[in-house]
Write a protein that holds these residues in place. Sequence first.
Motif, PDB file in Angstrom:
ATOM      1  N   ARG A  19      17.663   3.653   4.884  1.00  0.00           N
ATOM      2  CA  ARG A  19      17.713   4.530   4.021  1.00  0.00           C
ATOM      3  C   ARG A  19      18.032   3.830   2.382  1.00  0.00           C
ATOM      4  NH1 ARG A  19      20.651  10.441   3.292  1.00  0.00           N
ATOM      5  NH2 ARG A  19      22.524   9.393   2.793  1.00  0.00           N
ATOM      6  N   LEU A  20      17.570   3.842   1.618  1.00  0.00           N
ATOM      7  CA  LEU A  20      17.705   3.458   0.219  1.00  0.00           C
ATOM      8  C   LEU A  20      18.401   4.688  -0.569  1.00  0.00           C
ATOM      9  CD1 LEU A  20      14.914   1.059  -0.594  1.00  0.00           C
ATOM     10  CD2 LEU A  20      16.831   0.805   0.553  1.00  0.00           C
ATOM     11  N   SER A  21      19.297   4.583  -1.303  1.00  0.00           N
ATOM     12  CA  SER A  21      19.565   5.691  -2.434  1.00  0.00           C
ATOM     13  C   SER A  21      19.637   5.026  -3.731  1.00  0.00           C
ATOM     14  CB  SER A  21      21.303   5.861  -2.039  1.00  0.00           C
ATOM     15  OG  SER A  21      21.325   6.254  -0.667  1.00  0.00           O
ATOM     16  N   CYS A  22      19.349   6.036  -4.625  1.00  0.00           N
ATOM     17  CA  CYS A  22      19.537   5.880  -5.975  1.00  0.00           C
ATOM     18  C   CYS A  22      20.220   6.717  -6.850  1.00  0.00           C
ATOM     19  CB  CYS A  22      18.019   5.747  -6.567  1.00  0.00           C
ATOM     20  SG  CYS A  22      17.684   5.659  -8.374  1.00  0.00           S
ATOM     21  N   SER A  62      -0.081   3.017   2.518  1.00  0.00           N
ATOM     22  CA  SER A  62       0.802   2.134   3.579  1.00  0.00           C
ATOM     23  C   SER A  62       1.900   2.729   4.103  1.00  0.00           C
ATOM     24  CB  SER A  62       0.783   0.635   2.901  1.00  0.00           C
ATOM     25  OG  SER A  62       1.653   1.255   1.718  1.00  0.00           O
ATOM     26  N   VAL A  63       2.549   3.490   3.607  1.00  0.00           N
ATOM     27  CA  VAL A  63       3.761   4.152   3.970  1.00  0.00           C
ATOM     28  C   VAL A  63       3.804   5.505   4.688  1.00  0.00           C
ATOM     29  CG1 VAL A  63       5.066   2.651   2.177  1.00  0.00           C
ATOM     30  CG2 VAL A  63       4.723   4.838   1.755  1.00  0.00           C
ATOM     31  N   LYS A  64       2.450   6.190   4.392  1.00  0.00           N
ATOM     32  CA  LYS A  64       2.352   7.466   4.795  1.00  0.00           C
ATOM     33  C   LYS A  64       2.851   7.759   6.361  1.00  0.00           C
ATOM     34  CE  LYS A  64      -0.850   9.393   1.592  1.00  0.00           C
ATOM     35  NZ  LYS A  64      -2.495   9.455   1.489  1.00  0.00           N
ATOM     36  N   GLY A  65       3.742   8.660   6.437  1.00  0.00           N
ATOM     37  CA  GLY A  65       4.118   8.928   7.913  1.00  0.00           C
ATOM     38  C   GLY A  65       5.350   7.988   8.419  1.00  0.00           C
ATOM     39  N   ARG A  66       5.714   7.143   7.495  1.00  0.00           N
ATOM     40  CA  ARG A  66       6.883   6.424   7.769  1.00  0.00           C
ATOM     41  C   ARG A  66       7.909   6.385   6.885  1.00  0.00           C
ATOM     42  NH1 ARG A  66       6.520   0.884   7.746  1.00  0.00           N
ATOM     43  NH2 ARG A  66       4.909   0.796   6.050  1.00  0.00           N
ATOM     44  N   PHE A  79      16.539   9.472  -2.495  1.00  0.00           N
ATOM     45  CA  PHE A  79      16.700   8.773  -1.272  1.00  0.00           C
ATOM     46  C   PHE A  79      15.151   8.385  -0.822  1.00  0.00           C
ATOM     47  CE2 PHE A  79      21.048   9.862  -0.531  1.00  0.00           C
ATOM     48  CZ  PHE A  79      21.151  11.141  -0.614  1.00  0.00           C
ATOM     49  N   LEU A  80      15.167   7.182  -0.323  1.00  0.00           N
ATOM     50  CA  LEU A  80      13.979   6.852   0.471  1.00  0.00           C
ATOM     51  C   LEU A  80      14.348   6.455   1.657  1.00  0.00           C
ATOM     52  CD1 LEU A  80      10.943   6.229   0.027  1.00  0.00           C
ATOM     53  CD2 LEU A  80      11.394   3.952  -0.457  1.00  0.00           C
ATOM     54  N   GLN A  81      13.951   7.532   2.669  1.00  0.00           N
ATOM     55  CA  GLN A  81      14.271   7.019   4.107  1.00  0.00           C
ATOM     56  C   GLN A  81      12.928   6.291   4.626  1.00  0.00           C
ATOM     57  OE1 GLN A  81      16.919   7.822   6.297  1.00  0.00           O
ATOM     58  NE2 GLN A  81      15.768   6.591   7.741  1.00  0.00           N
ATOM     59  N   MET A  82      13.258   4.962   5.320  1.00  0.00           N
ATOM     60  CA  MET A  82      12.267   4.101   5.619  1.00  0.00           C
ATOM     61  C   MET A  82      12.215   4.066   7.283  1.00  0.00           C
ATOM     62  SD  MET A  82      12.207   1.311   2.446  1.00  0.00           S
ATOM     63  CE  MET A  82      13.852   0.683   3.081  1.00  0.00           C
ATOM     64  N   ASN A  83      11.237   4.453   7.863  1.00  0.00           N
ATOM     65  CA  ASN A  83      11.414   4.251   9.285  1.00  0.00           C
ATOM     66  C   ASN A  83      10.183   3.311   9.737  1.00  0.00           C
ATOM     67  OD1 ASN A  83      13.391   6.169   9.380  1.00  0.00           O
ATOM     68  ND2 ASN A  83      12.068   7.889   9.890  1.00  0.00           N
ATOM     69  N   SER A  84      10.146   2.833  11.113  1.00  0.00           N
ATOM     70  CA  SER A  84       9.183   2.296  11.510  1.00  0.00           C
ATOM     71  C   SER A  84       8.925   1.084  10.706  1.00  0.00           C
ATOM     72  CB  SER A  84       7.828   3.000  11.850  1.00  0.00           C
ATOM     73  OG  SER A  84       8.198   3.950  12.903  1.00  0.00           O
ATOM     74  N   LEU A  85       9.645   0.170  10.087  1.00  0.00           N
ATOM     75  CA  LEU A  85       9.424  -0.610   9.092  1.00  0.00           C
ATOM     76  C   LEU A  85       8.719  -1.774   9.663  1.00  0.00           C
ATOM     77  CD1 LEU A  85      13.050  -0.642   7.538  1.00  0.00           C
ATOM     78  CD2 LEU A  85      10.871  -0.262   6.229  1.00  0.00           C
ATOM     79  N   LYS A  86       7.989  -2.495   8.757  1.00  0.00           N
ATOM     80  CA  LYS A  86       7.277  -3.787   9.166  1.00  0.00           C
ATOM     81  C   LYS A  86       7.177  -4.793   8.102  1.00  0.00           C
ATOM     82  CE  LYS A  86       3.227  -0.281  10.187  1.00  0.00           C
ATOM     83  NZ  LYS A  86       1.868   0.092   9.574  1.00  0.00           N
ATOM     84  N   PRO A  87       7.157  -6.194   8.847  1.00  0.00           N
ATOM     85  CA  PRO A  87       7.434  -7.330   7.752  1.00  0.00           C
ATOM     86  C   PRO A  87       6.792  -7.080   6.582  1.00  0.00           C
ATOM     87  CG  PRO A  87       7.157  -7.941  10.025  1.00  0.00           C
ATOM     88  CD  PRO A  87       6.604  -6.399  10.196  1.00  0.00           C
ATOM     89  N   GLU A  88       5.454  -6.521   6.353  1.00  0.00           N
ATOM     90  CA  GLU A  88       4.920  -6.489   5.224  1.00  0.00           C
ATOM     91  C   GLU A  88       5.630  -5.452   4.252  1.00  0.00           C
ATOM     92  OE1 GLU A  88       3.477  -6.062   8.190  1.00  0.00           O
ATOM     93  OE2 GLU A  88       1.940  -4.639   8.571  1.00  0.00           O
ATOM     94  N   THR A 116      16.946  -3.322  -5.050  1.00  0.00           N
ATOM     95  CA  THR A 116      17.618  -3.833  -3.908  1.00  0.00           C
ATOM     96  C   THR A 116      16.463  -4.456  -3.028  1.00  0.00           C
ATOM     97  OG1 THR A 116      19.046  -2.633  -2.011  1.00  0.00           O
ATOM     98  CG2 THR A 116      17.170  -1.335  -2.870  1.00  0.00           C
ATOM     99  N   GLN A 117      17.008  -5.450  -2.139  1.00  0.00           N
ATOM    100  CA  GLN A 117      16.205  -6.184  -1.413  1.00  0.00           C
ATOM    101  C   GLN A 117      16.338  -5.712  -0.023  1.00  0.00           C
ATOM    102  OE1 GLN A 117      14.368  -9.334  -2.080  1.00  0.00           O
ATOM    103  NE2 GLN A 117      13.603  -8.916  -0.099  1.00  0.00           N
ATOM    104  N   VAL A 118      14.938  -5.473   0.560  1.00  0.00           N
ATOM    105  CA  VAL A 118      14.401  -5.058   1.787  1.00  0.00           C
ATOM    106  C   VAL A 118      13.820  -6.166   2.542  1.00  0.00           C
ATOM    107  CG1 VAL A 118      13.489  -3.454   3.338  1.00  0.00           C
ATOM    108  CG2 VAL A 118      14.616  -2.628   1.187  1.00  0.00           C
ATOM    109  N   THR A 119      14.668  -6.525   3.705  1.00  0.00           N
ATOM    110  CA  THR A 119      13.835  -7.795   4.362  1.00  0.00           C
ATOM    111  C   THR A 119      13.530  -7.466   5.710  1.00  0.00           C
ATOM    112  OG1 THR A 119      14.831  -9.527   2.865  1.00  0.00           O
ATOM    113  CG2 THR A 119      13.841 -10.309   5.009  1.00  0.00           C
ATOM    114  N   VAL A 120      12.277  -7.320   6.141  1.00  0.00           N
ATOM    115  CA  VAL A 120      11.897  -6.907   7.542  1.00  0.00           C
ATOM    116  C   VAL A 120      11.664  -8.047   8.524  1.00  0.00           C
ATOM    117  CG1 VAL A 120      10.759  -5.292   8.950  1.00  0.00           C
ATOM    118  CG2 VAL A 120      11.303  -4.852   6.563  1.00  0.00           C
TER     119      VAL A 120
END
Length: 122
Positions: A19-22, A62-66, A79-88, A116-120
Amino acid sequence: QVQLVESGGGLVQAGGSLRLSCAASGSTFSISNMAWYRQAPGKQRDLVARLSSGGSTNYADSVKGRFTISRDNAKNIVFLQMNSLKPEDTAVYYCNAGGRIYYDGYYPGDSWGQGTQVTVSS
Protein backbone atom coordinates in the motif's frame (compact mmCIF):
# COMPACT_ATOMS: atom_id res chain seq x y z
CA GLN A 1 0.92 24.34 -5.26
CA VAL A 2 0.49 21.10 -3.35
CA GLN A 3 3.56 19.45 -1.77
CA LEU A 4 3.55 15.63 -2.02
CA VAL A 5 5.54 12.93 -0.19
CA GLU A 6 5.16 9.26 -1.11
CA SER A 7 5.90 6.26 1.08
CA GLY A 8 5.21 2.54 1.26
CA GLY A 9 7.31 1.17 -1.55
CA GLY A 10 9.58 -1.83 -1.17
CA LEU A 11 10.49 -5.30 -2.32
CA VAL A 12 7.73 -7.90 -2.51
CA GLN A 13 7.30 -11.31 -4.10
CA ALA A 14 4.94 -11.84 -7.01
CA GLY A 15 1.40 -12.24 -5.75
CA GLY A 16 2.03 -10.04 -2.75
CA SER A 17 0.58 -6.68 -1.77
CA LEU A 18 1.78 -3.19 -0.95
CA ARG A 19 0.00 0.00 0.00
CA LEU A 20 1.49 3.28 -1.14
CA SER A 21 0.67 6.53 0.63
CA CYS A 22 0.97 10.08 -0.58
CA ALA A 23 0.80 12.80 2.04
CA ALA A 24 -0.18 16.18 0.69
CA SER A 25 0.15 19.65 2.13
CA GLY A 26 -2.00 22.55 1.10
CA SER A 27 -5.57 23.63 1.51
CA THR A 28 -6.59 22.63 -2.01
CA PHE A 29 -6.14 18.87 -1.53
CA SER A 30 -9.82 18.06 -1.17
CA ILE A 31 -10.68 19.78 -4.44
CA SER A 32 -7.79 18.35 -6.42
CA ASN A 33 -7.80 15.43 -8.78
CA MET A 34 -5.17 12.98 -7.56
CA ALA A 35 -3.32 10.31 -9.48
CA TRP A 36 -0.57 7.71 -9.31
CA TYR A 37 1.90 7.29 -12.15
CA ARG A 38 4.75 4.84 -12.55
CA GLN A 39 7.97 4.79 -14.51
CA ALA A 40 10.01 1.68 -15.20
CA PRO A 41 13.69 1.96 -16.27
CA GLY A 42 13.97 3.12 -19.86
CA LYS A 43 10.24 3.69 -20.22
CA GLN A 44 7.94 6.69 -20.11
CA ARG A 45 5.94 7.67 -17.05
CA ASP A 46 2.47 6.16 -17.33
CA LEU A 47 -0.80 6.85 -15.56
CA VAL A 48 -1.77 4.00 -13.23
CA ALA A 49 -4.86 5.29 -11.45
CA ARG A 50 -6.67 8.56 -10.88
CA LEU A 51 -9.27 9.79 -8.44
CA SER A 52 -11.32 12.91 -8.93
CA SER A 53 -12.26 15.33 -6.19
CA GLY A 54 -15.81 13.95 -6.57
CA GLY A 55 -14.70 10.37 -5.99
CA SER A 56 -14.73 8.86 -9.46
CA THR A 57 -11.86 6.55 -10.32
CA ASN A 58 -10.11 5.36 -13.45
CA TYR A 59 -7.43 2.68 -13.87
CA ALA A 60 -4.97 1.56 -16.47
CA ASP A 61 -6.07 -1.72 -18.04
CA SER A 62 -2.95 -3.44 -16.72
CA VAL A 63 -3.94 -2.86 -13.07
CA LYS A 64 -7.74 -3.08 -13.17
CA GLY A 65 -9.05 -5.45 -10.52
CA ARG A 66 -5.71 -5.46 -8.67
CA PHE A 67 -5.09 -1.83 -7.66
CA THR A 68 -7.37 0.52 -5.76
CA ILE A 69 -6.91 4.27 -5.36
CA SER A 70 -8.54 6.05 -2.45
CA ARG A 71 -8.20 9.24 -0.44
CA ASP A 72 -8.66 10.54 3.07
CA ASN A 73 -9.49 14.21 2.74
CA ALA A 74 -9.41 14.75 6.50
CA LYS A 75 -5.76 13.67 6.59
CA ASN A 76 -4.76 14.88 3.11
CA ILE A 77 -3.57 11.44 2.06
CA VAL A 78 -4.11 9.44 -1.11
CA PHE A 79 -3.49 5.71 -1.16
CA LEU A 80 -2.75 3.09 -3.77
CA GLN A 81 -3.53 -0.44 -2.61
CA MET A 82 -1.72 -2.90 -4.86
CA ASN A 83 -2.67 -6.56 -4.74
CA SER A 84 -1.61 -9.59 -6.79
CA LEU A 85 1.58 -7.80 -7.75
CA LYS A 86 3.48 -8.92 -10.82
CA PRO A 87 7.13 -8.43 -11.82
CA GLU A 88 5.94 -6.05 -14.55
CA ASP A 89 4.60 -3.74 -11.83
CA THR A 90 8.20 -2.97 -10.87
CA ALA A 91 8.74 0.78 -11.23
CA VAL A 92 9.12 4.05 -9.40
CA TYR A 93 5.65 5.20 -8.40
CA TYR A 94 4.83 8.90 -8.31
CA CYS A 95 1.93 10.78 -6.80
CA ASN A 96 0.47 13.70 -8.74
CA ALA A 97 -1.99 16.42 -7.84
CA GLY A 98 -4.08 18.81 -9.87
CA GLY A 99 -4.49 16.87 -13.08
CA ARG A 100 -7.15 17.86 -15.60
CA ILE A 101 -9.35 15.94 -18.01
CA TYR A 102 -9.41 17.26 -21.56
CA TYR A 103 -11.19 15.99 -24.65
CA ASP A 104 -8.14 13.91 -25.58
CA GLY A 105 -7.23 12.48 -22.22
CA TYR A 106 -6.03 13.14 -18.70
CA TYR A 107 -3.07 15.45 -18.15
CA PRO A 108 -1.05 15.58 -14.92
CA GLY A 109 -0.87 18.61 -12.69
CA ASP A 110 2.29 20.47 -11.77
CA SER A 111 2.73 18.87 -8.34
CA TRP A 112 4.77 15.66 -8.13
CA GLY A 113 6.19 13.68 -5.26
CA GLN A 114 9.77 12.37 -5.19
CA GLY A 115 8.70 8.82 -6.04
CA THR A 116 8.84 5.51 -4.22
CA GLN A 117 10.42 2.35 -5.62
CA VAL A 118 8.32 -0.79 -5.95
CA THR A 119 10.17 -3.98 -6.87
CA VAL A 120 8.32 -7.24 -7.47
CA SER A 121 10.43 -10.38 -7.61
CA SER A 122 9.37 -13.47 -9.54
